[in-house]
Enzyme design. Structure first.
Site, PDB file in Angstrom:
ATOM      1  N   CYS A 131      -4.327  -1.262  -2.049  1.00 49.84           N
ATOM      2  CA  CYS A 131      -4.480   0.190  -2.188  1.00 49.84           C
ATOM      3  C   CYS A 131      -5.385   0.393  -3.389  1.00 49.84           C
ATOM      4  CB  CYS A 131      -3.102   0.805  -2.440  1.00 49.84           C
ATOM      5  SG  CYS A 131      -3.128   2.531  -2.991  1.00 49.84           S
ATOM      6  N   GLU A 183      -6.357  10.060   9.838  1.00 48.41           N
ATOM      7  CA  GLU A 183      -5.027   9.997  10.462  1.00 48.41           C
ATOM      8  C   GLU A 183      -4.922  10.915  11.672  1.00 48.41           C
ATOM      9  OE1 GLU A 183      -1.703   9.967   7.781  1.00 48.41           O
ATOM     10  OE2 GLU A 183      -2.357   7.985   7.117  1.00 48.41           O
ATOM     11  N   HIS A 238      -8.281   3.733   3.926  1.00 39.95           N
ATOM     12  CA  HIS A 238      -8.405   4.479   5.192  1.00 39.95           C
ATOM     13  C   HIS A 238      -9.854   4.630   5.652  1.00 39.95           C
ATOM     14  CE1 HIS A 238      -4.270   5.979   4.789  1.00 39.95           C
ATOM     15  NE2 HIS A 238      -4.387   6.484   5.994  1.00 39.95           N
ATOM     16  N   ASP A 259       0.868  -1.186   0.000  1.00 35.07           N
ATOM     17  CA  ASP A 259       0.000   0.000   0.000  1.00 35.07           C
ATOM     18  C   ASP A 259       0.900   1.230   0.000  1.00 35.07           C
ATOM     19  OD1 ASP A 259      -2.367   1.632   0.358  1.00 35.07           O
ATOM     20  OD2 ASP A 259      -1.843   1.829   2.474  1.00 35.07           O
ATOM     21  N   SER A 260       0.295   2.399  -0.238  1.00 35.56           N
ATOM     22  CA  SER A 260       1.050   3.652  -0.157  1.00 35.56           C
ATOM     23  C   SER A 260       1.522   3.939   1.270  1.00 35.56           C
ATOM     24  CB  SER A 260       0.175   4.810  -0.631  1.00 35.56           C
ATOM     25  OG  SER A 260      -0.976   4.908   0.180  1.00 35.56           O
ATOM     26  N   CYS A 308     -11.339   3.410  -0.428  1.00 38.09           N
ATOM     27  CA  CYS A 308     -10.002   3.826  -0.006  1.00 38.09           C
ATOM     28  C   CYS A 308      -9.755   3.107   1.316  1.00 38.09           C
ATOM     29  CB  CYS A 308      -9.952   5.344   0.178  1.00 38.09           C
ATOM     30  SG  CYS A 308      -8.463   5.937   1.013  1.00 38.09           S
TER      31      CYS A 308
END
Lengths: 267, 267
Positions: free
Chosen positions: A72, A151, A185, A9-10, A183
């Site tokens: 991702c 985050e 996240h 993933d990124s 996504c």
């Protein structure tokens, strides 16, 4: 066959996918790579994401992985085909499992997609959904502030509700009954999104579907590890690991103790 | 001497610095580099930012620049010294000009600093301010959502005010009379920040101070271009340029017509 599964993933988002793989395939070893030096991928071009994904796959190849999971959405949208063309092992992305789950969940044939600018502008989910079921109405919208809010750990704050209302207003007006959290996240913002969309809308998290697809592919190709052992997990990052460990342990609900920083630009 | 000035940033933010240089030194040529493939820098480690900054400076060296301006607070905080040690031309960062302007503006010796996590945790502004004037009280806080809000063009929205209230509450309680906008994106949020802090607080934008420092250094070292010409501007980016052009023209209030994408990892 006891060889690890490569997952990348990124950054830390793909750990939500790794977590599902750990649950569904508990005796498989995993090598995880998070591209923390170049995160995020969501606002970068197709060519750049392809280049990054090929570099990472070459790195994972040095770890003798038997399959690669592109954990991702942006990299799955932009680079899945290029990675498949260059590596002769099963390569699994998150888009097609997420698309299948959305088609199977919708009742009114109106599906919403939220994700990064890259994922949404690629049209990858729309293409995949349409190829499974023609005539599905698809609405998609990028939500660039969702990643920094997740985050910051602000998911319960009032501003997050206001931002979600801003992004999801059209989605609600259009009456989608299924929404793909496109996504990795976004599952951290499940509660906000569900509250804003209302409890009649089904949220799809592609992570679990991806782990199930991996299970199928390994079974089909006779690549599963048949030894009765607990899988071992190794983590690699391209930038410093302290934040990765801190946030990652919250994502995984598990200790991260085997982690190394590498120079990904060399691959 | 007619040689260009190199200016670099993680992306488009540094254009606010380039713009001040264009105003103050209108007959100087500029080569601007925006690291759009690896943006943002604010949440990455010192070692990674040093490596990126040295790569970029090697690239600028191939353009025969006579000075380099590090138009990024995080890179100035983490990499100014390393770049100075490796290149034998004037290297100007944004921190020390911003710190000087803050010290000269404050009346009650209470200065606030806002910036990325990297800039704030580096303590670079605090060290610089303390070295100019001991006993100054310094309060700093990272504002990670300010960059995506600025890029979304949401500066006038109510959520932006709520986010600014959240980040700046302590700053207000502590009674700073001067606030350093320690990230090149933040000038786009000037109005929100000024409204939230109140009109008695002086906002410092290091971009202008940096351009003035460059003028001093070029004069001192007899490096100014004495030809009576209009400066020429060339832009380079490490990822696709369409968003850079769109947002950049808004930042610069000027057309961007000479732009090339390069592979920065080769330098």
């Amino acid at each position: 066959m006891r060889k690890p599964i490569g997952v990348f993933d990124s950054g830390i988002g793909g750990l939500t996918v790794a977590k599902e793989i750990m649950n569904i395939l508990p005796n498989e070893d995993i090598v995880y790579f998070g591209d923390t030096a170049r995160v995020p991928y969501g606002n970068k071009s197709k060519e750049t994401i392809k280049k990054f994904s090929l570099q990472i796959s070459r790195f994972l190849e040095t770890k003798d992985v038997k399959a690669i999971v592109i954990a991702c959405n942006t990299a799955s949208a932009f680079a899945l085909q290029a990675v498949r063309e260059n590596f002769n092992i099963p390569i699994i992305g998150v888009i097609s499992p997420g698309a299948r789950a959305a088609v199977s969940a919708t009742r009114n044939n109106k599906i919403g997609i939220i994700g990064t600018e890259g994922t949404v502008s690629s049209g990858a989910y729309s293409k995949e959904i349409t190829s499974i079921k023609e005539g599905t109405e698809i609405f998609s919208t990028p939500c660039p502030l969702f990643v920094p809010i997740a985050e910051e750990g602000w998911s319960e704050k009032k501003v997050s509700y206001m931002i979600a209302e801003e992004y999801l207003e059209n989605m609600k007006t259009l009456g989608v009954d299924t929404l793909v959290m496109g996504c990795t996240h976004y599952p951290l913002l499940n509660k906000v999104v569900q509250d804003v969309m209302g409890d009649k809308v089904k949220l799809i998290n592609p992570a679990k579907e991806t782990a199930l697809e991996l299970l199928d592919r390994l079974t089909e190709m006779d690549l599963k590890n048949d030894e009765d052992v607990k899988g071992e997990y190794k983590y690699y990052v391209s930038d410093n690991s302290s934040k990765f460990i801190e946030v990652g342990e919250r994502f995984l609900n598990r200790e991260i103790d085997n982690i190394l920083e590498i120079d990904i630009e060399k691959y």
